[in-house]
Design a protein around this motif. Structure first.
Motif, PDB file in Angstrom:
ATOM      1  N   SER A 156      -5.552   8.101  -7.150  1.00 29.71           N
ATOM      2  CA  SER A 156      -4.890   6.605  -6.575  1.00 29.71           C
ATOM      3  C   SER A 156      -3.269   6.695  -5.927  1.00 29.71           C
ATOM      4  N   TRP A 157      -2.653   7.983  -6.215  1.00 32.75           N
ATOM      5  CA  TRP A 157      -1.427   8.270  -5.632  1.00 32.75           C
ATOM      6  C   TRP A 157      -1.729   8.387  -4.050  1.00 32.75           C
ATOM      7  N   ASN A 159      -4.049   7.657  -2.521  1.00 35.97           N
ATOM      8  CA  ASN A 159      -4.786   6.294  -1.678  1.00 35.97           C
ATOM      9  C   ASN A 159      -3.617   5.376  -1.276  1.00 35.97           C
ATOM     10  N   HIS A 160      -2.780   5.209  -2.196  1.00 39.59           N
ATOM     11  CA  HIS A 160      -1.691   4.456  -2.106  1.00 39.59           C
ATOM     12  C   HIS A 160      -0.670   4.635  -0.828  1.00 39.59           C
ATOM     13  N   GLN A 164      -1.291   3.340   3.663  1.00 40.13           N
ATOM     14  CA  GLN A 164       0.027   2.732   4.257  1.00 40.13           C
ATOM     15  C   GLN A 164       0.406   3.496   5.669  1.00 40.13           C
ATOM     16  N   ARG A 236       1.951   3.475 -13.386  1.00 41.24           N
ATOM     17  CA  ARG A 236       0.970   2.694 -12.878  1.00 41.24           C
ATOM     18  C   ARG A 236      -0.118   2.694 -13.833  1.00 41.24           C
ATOM     19  N   ASP A 343      -3.914  -2.214   0.603  1.00 43.72           N
ATOM     20  CA  ASP A 343      -2.728  -1.643  -0.280  1.00 43.72           C
ATOM     21  C   ASP A 343      -1.567  -1.336   0.631  1.00 43.72           C
ATOM     22  N   HIS A 347       0.736  -3.790  -2.293  1.00 44.72           N
ATOM     23  CA  HIS A 347       1.228  -2.934  -3.336  1.00 44.72           C
ATOM     24  C   HIS A 347       2.361  -2.162  -2.928  1.00 44.72           C
TER      25      HIS A 347
END
Length: 348
Positions: A156-157, A159-160, A164, A236, A343, A347
């Motif tokens: 998840s880190w 991807n986040h 971007q 998160r 994202d 986010h």
């Protein structure tokens, strides 16, 4: 013109939408509830600086590339790539087990494990972009295994931050990969001149070409990423990712503790992260930092990717050493498959 919860009209995102999404019909289904109205009559439907002919040529090129089958992955390649990573991981343990924990076997094992971490980083990158399997779920499963169990980092880190970066590469305040400006480095001609005019002195930038070798490649992973990834998953509440990460550290401890003890394990882990950090930073930065860095100018998709990326000479060694990220232009503009591109904006 239909718009969604986003500061730009949907037509602007035709090219990134195509590049980022594997199952486009599924994504359109979930984007439906985000509809909030139509674009105001006085708002432009295209980027003000869009090169219409370039956009048309790019879309024709992409269609040709797809028809030629050049975007279809070779599953055997990825299987063999994973096998060579696992083989190096086993070889690192066998080296210390057979030859002992003296200096030479210890260092050789650290180099092997550093190679495992770097190569696993390149491999997880492809699964994270959903570029290997036809089903998104399969890519996600293997991605969590490679980045979580083999590297001890959260999917998840990655991807986040990474999506971007792909959405707005080298755009200050939008691409997290250039957030080092102006705290540590002065990046890009425009941003550097701006600092000079404002007389802001964060660092001795006239010496940044010297201290880069100290606080850049060797320090990023062991001194920053190593603690931040745990903060990220806890903050998160990404408990599944945390569980995958813990399997890496449990396996590492159980296999090397009988051979090295606590101090030896800590030393080996730190050295491996040091090797990985140098490898990772040099490869990832050589394709972006030499290119144009500025605030977002809202230019068309293809021009944005060309301005922010460059390729590196192709060879068997360069392909392996960089995980094929030496083809950065093609990677950014043509094949960014991943369902988390929003994202970048939803986010922050």
């Amino acid at each position: 013109m239909i718009i969604f919860l986003h500061p730009f009209p949907l037509s602007v995102f035709q090219d990134p939408f195509t590049a980022f999404h594997l199952d486009k019909a599924l994504v359109r289904k979930y984007m439906g509830p985000l509809l909030i109205g139509e674009l105001a009559p006085d708002q432009p439907s295209f980027e003000p600086s869009k090169n219409k002919q370039l956009v048309e040529d790019f879309r024709e090129l992409r269609a040709t590339v797809e028809k030629m089958g050049l975007l279809k992955p070779n599953h055997m390649f990825f299987i063999l790539y994973l096998c060579h990573i696992l083989a190096l991981d086993v070889a690192a343990w066998l080296t210390i087990w057979y030859f002992g924990a003296s200096t030479v076997p210890f260092l050789f094992s650290a180099v092997l494990l550093g190679t495992v971490q770097a190569q696993a980083g390149w491999l997880q990158h492809d699964f994270g972009h959903l570029s290997v399997f036809s089903k998104s779920r399969w890519n996600h499963w293997v991605h969590k295994f490679v980045i979580g169990h083999l590297k001890g980092a959260p999917a998840s880190w990655w991807n986040h931050l990474h999506f971007q970066h792909h959405a707005k590469p080298n755009c200050f305040r939008k691409d997290p990969d250039v957030n080092m400006h102006p705290l540590f480095f002065a990046l890009g001609k425009t941003l550097s001149v701006e600092l000079g005019v404002q007389k802001k002195k964060f660092m001795p930038y006239n010496h940044q070409h010297k201290y880069f070798f100290i606080i850049g490649p060797p320090a990023l992973v062991p001194l920053y990423f190593q603690w931040y990834i745990f903060y990220f998953v806890v903050q998160r509440k990404q408990w599944v990712d945390l569980a995958w990460m813990l399997t890496f550290y449990i396996r590492f401890f159980l296999t090397y503790f009988p051979l090295l003890g606590v101090k030896g394990i800590l030393g080996l882990h730190l050295l491996v992260r040091f090797i990985e950090s140098n490898w990772f930073v040099w490869i990832t930065q050589m394709n972006h930092i030499p290119m144009h860095i500025d605030y977002d100018k809202n230019v068309d998709w293809f021009s944005t990717q060309l301005q922010a990326t460059c390729n590196v000479h192709q060879s068997l060694f360069n392909d392996w050493f960089s995980g094929h990220l030496n083809f950065q232009i093609e990677h950014h503009s043509l094949k960014d498959s991943g369902e988390l591109w929003l994202d970048a904006y939803l986010h922050k």
